[in-house]
Design an enzyme around this catalytic site. Structure first.
Site, PDB file in Angstrom:
ATOM      1  N   ALA A 110       0.918  -1.369  -0.053  1.00 50.94           N
ATOM      2  CA  ALA A 110      -0.219   0.280   0.120  1.00 50.94           C
ATOM      3  C   ALA A 110       0.884   1.084  -0.392  1.00 50.94           C
ATOM      4  O   ALA A 110       2.640   0.704  -0.041  1.00 50.94           O
ATOM      5  CB  ALA A 110      -1.139  -0.057   1.252  1.00 50.94           C
ATOM      6  N   LYS A 111       0.432   2.372  -0.320  1.00 51.31           N
ATOM      7  CA  LYS A 111       1.028   3.438  -0.004  1.00 51.31           C
ATOM      8  C   LYS A 111       0.293   4.878   0.109  1.00 51.31           C
ATOM      9  O   LYS A 111      -0.862   4.764  -0.854  1.00 51.31           O
ATOM     10  CB  LYS A 111       2.274   3.288  -1.200  1.00 51.31           C
ATOM     11  CG  LYS A 111       3.086   5.205  -1.068  1.00 51.31           C
ATOM     12  CD  LYS A 111       4.162   3.479  -0.305  1.00 51.31           C
ATOM     13  CE  LYS A 111       5.153   4.711   0.021  1.00 51.31           C
ATOM     14  NZ  LYS A 111       6.682   4.357   0.149  1.00 51.31           N
TER      15      LYS A 111
END
Ligand code: NAD
Length: 421
Positions: A110-111
Site C-alpha cells: 500500500a502507499k
C-alpha cells in the site's frame, strides 16, 4: 480486453507496469493472476481541510492505495510531499507488494500521502493534517487491514499522532495500527535505522559477490534523511568512505571523505546542508555524476533517467529510495556494465523491521536490539541470495530477478486462493 488509461496511469505507474511486464515472462504466472496483479485493488482519495496557524484554511488532496491483500494486510508508508498523486501512490503500492513478497513477509503493498509542502507547515499544522488524514482513512486502515508507516517527511511523531487518533476512535490503545512509532508507545528498537542499515547490508553482500571489500569503496549518497543519513553513517561505520551527500538544498563533496559527524551536527542545527563550509558544494545533478564506486540513491523517484544515466560515474548503484531509476536509465546502465541493486530488495530493511514491530505489538512481547538486527540480517541475506542466484541462472538484471521473486510468491498465493467469487 483493452482498458482505457485509468486515473492512476501516470509516468511513475507506467514505470512500475513496464518493470512488471519485463518480469512476467520469467515468473511462470497464470494468466488470471497476471491480469489481476496489474491493478491496485483499491484506491481512496480524500480531501483534508486544515486550519492554518494564521486562522486561514487549506484543503489538501490525500490518498491511500492498496495494491494487493492476497498475502495479508497491506503495508506501506505515508508521505507528505507536493508531488503526491494517485499515480505515485499506485506505483509505490505495487512495488511494496513485490518487496513484501520477496522478503516473505505476510503483507501486500500500500502507499499513501498528503499533497502538501511540509516545509511550509508548522508542527501544529502537520499534526492537524495527520489527525484529519487518519480520521478520513479510519474505514480503510486497521491492524489486520492496512498498516501505515513513515515515508518522505513523516516520522515517529507522525506515527504517534496516527496511532493516537485511531486509538481515540476505538476507545483503547492500538499500537499495531502503525509501525515506525516511538518506542514508548510500542515502537520497535532499530526501526529507525533499519532501512539505511539494510541498504548497507545489501551493498556489502554485493561487494562480497563482486570480490570487493566494502571498506575500499568510495560512496556518494543522495538524500540525507531517514534512509540516506543512516546509510551514510553506517557506510562510514563499516569502514567505507563517504565523499558526498545531498539533501533538498544541494550537495556537499570532499574527495578525501566527509566528516559525517560534523555534517550531521550542521544539519541538526541548521535544518539542511545549505551553508556548510567544510566541503565543496555541488548541485544534486552534479552529485549524481561524481566519480565514485557506490552511488546510493536515497531521496526521490526518477533521479536517473535517459538524460543523465550515460554520465553516471559509479560502478554500483544502490536504490535506497523507491523508483529512483527510470526504465530507460536501467537499459543505459546495464549497457555500461553498471550494476543496480533494486529498490524492492535494497530498501526492504524498513518494512522488514516494521513487520517485526507489528508482530511484537500483537504479541505484546518485545525483542532486544541484537535479536532484531540478527533477524534483519538473515532476512536480507536470504532475499539477496535468492535474487542473485536467479539473476545468474536466468541471465536477468537484479531488478527483474527481484521482481520475479516477489511476483511468484503473490501469484502462487492468488492462484491457490482463486479470484473471488
Ligand atoms: P526523508 O524525508 O527522511 O528524507 C528524504 C531526503 O531526501 C531528505 O534529506 C531531503 O532533503 C532529500 N531530498 C528531497 N528532495 C531532494 C532532491 N531533489 N535532491 C536530493 N535530495 C532531496 O525520507 P526517507 O524516509 O529517507 O525516504 C527517502 C526515500 O526512501 C523515499 O523514496 C522513500 O519512499 C524511500 N524509503 C523509505 C523508507 C523508510 O523506512 N523511511 C523505507 C523504504 C523506502
Amino acid at each position: 480486453m483493452a482498458v482505457e488509461p485509468l486515473e492512476w496511469d501516470t509516468p511513475l505507474f507506467q514505470t512500475a507496469i513496464t518493470q512488471y511486464e519485463q518480469a512476467l515472462p520469467h515468473a511462470d504466472v497464470d494468466a488470471a493472476a497476471a491480469a489481476r496483479l496489474r491493478f491496485p485493488e483499491r484506491a481512496v482519495m480524500v480531501s483534508v481541510p486544515v486550519r492554518l496557524d494564521d486562522g486561514t484554511w487549506s484543503v489538501f488532496p490525500a490518498y491511500r492505495v492498496k495494491h494487493s491483500s492476497v498475502l495479508g494486510p497491506t503495508k506501506g508508508g505515508i508521505r507528505y510531499d507536493p508531488h503526491v498523486s494517485l499515480g505515485e501512490c499506485a506505483a509505490l503500492s505495487m512495488w511494496m507488494t513485490w518487496k513484501c513478497a520477496l522478503l516473505r513477509l505476510p503483507y501486500g503493498g500500500a502507499k499513501g500521502g498528503v499533497r502538501c509542502d511540509p516545509r511550509q507547515l508548522s508542527l501544529a499544522e502537520v499534526q492537524r493534517v495527520t489527525r484529519r488524514y487518519t480520521a478520513e482513512m479510519m474505514s480503510v486502515i486497521g491492524p489486520q487491514e492496512d498498516i501505515p508507516a513513515p515515508d518522505m517527511a513523516t516520522n515517529e511523531q507522525t506515527m504517534a499522532w496516527m496511532m493516537d487518533t485511531y486509538s481515540m476512535q476505538k476507545g483503547y490503545a492500538v499500537p499495531e495500527i502503525v509501525t515506525g512509532k516511538p518506542i514508548s508507545i510500542g515502537g520497535s528498537i532499530f526501526r529507525n535505522e533499519a532501512t539505511g542499515v539494510g541498504v548497507v547490508m545489501v551493498v556489502e553482500r554485493a561487494c562480497e559477490r563482486l570480490g570487493w571489500r566494502l571498506r575500499d569503496q568510495r560512496c556518494v549518497v543522495q538524500g540525507f534523511g531517514k534512509v540516506g543519513g543512516i546509510a551514510a553513517h553506517d557506510l562510514v561505520h563499516r569502514g567505507a568512505k563517504v565523499i558526498a551527500v545531498s539533501d533538498f538544498s544541494g550537495g556537499v563533496h570532499a574527495s578525501d571523505g566527509l566528516d559525517l559527524e560534523h555534517v550531521q551536527r550542521w544539519v541538526d542545527e541548521h535544518g539542511s546542508l545549505a551553508g556548510y563550509a567544510e566541503a565543496d558544494h555541488v548541485s544534486n545533478a552534479e552529485l549524481l555524476e561524481l566519480h565514485c564506486d557506490v552511488l546510493v540513491l536515497a531521496a526521490l523517484e526518477n533521479q536517473l533517467t535517459g538524460a543523465n544515466a550515460h554520465r553516471v560515474n559509479a560502478k554500483l548503484i544502490a536504490e535506497g529510495a523507491n523508483g529512483p531509476t527510470s526504465v530507460e536509465a536501467d537499459t543505459i546502465l546495464a549497457d555500461r556494465g553498471i550494476l543496480v541493486l533494486p529498490d524492492v530488495l535494497t530498501n526492504a530493511g524498513g518494512v522488514t523491521v516494521s513487520y517485526f514491530e507489528w508482530v511484537q505489538d500483537l504479541g505484546r512481547l518485545f525483542w532486544n536490539r541484537n535479536e532484531i538486527r540478527a533477524r534483519l540480517g538473515e532476512k536480507m541475506s536470504d532475499a539477496f541470495d535468492r535474487v542473485w542466484s536467479l539473476s545468474l541462472q536466468r541471465d536477468l538484471s537484479l531488478r527483474t530477478a527481484a521482481l520475479v521473486g516477489g511476483i511468484r510468491e503473490v501469484a502462487a498465493a492468488l492462484s491457490a486462493r482463486g479470484i473471488y467469487p
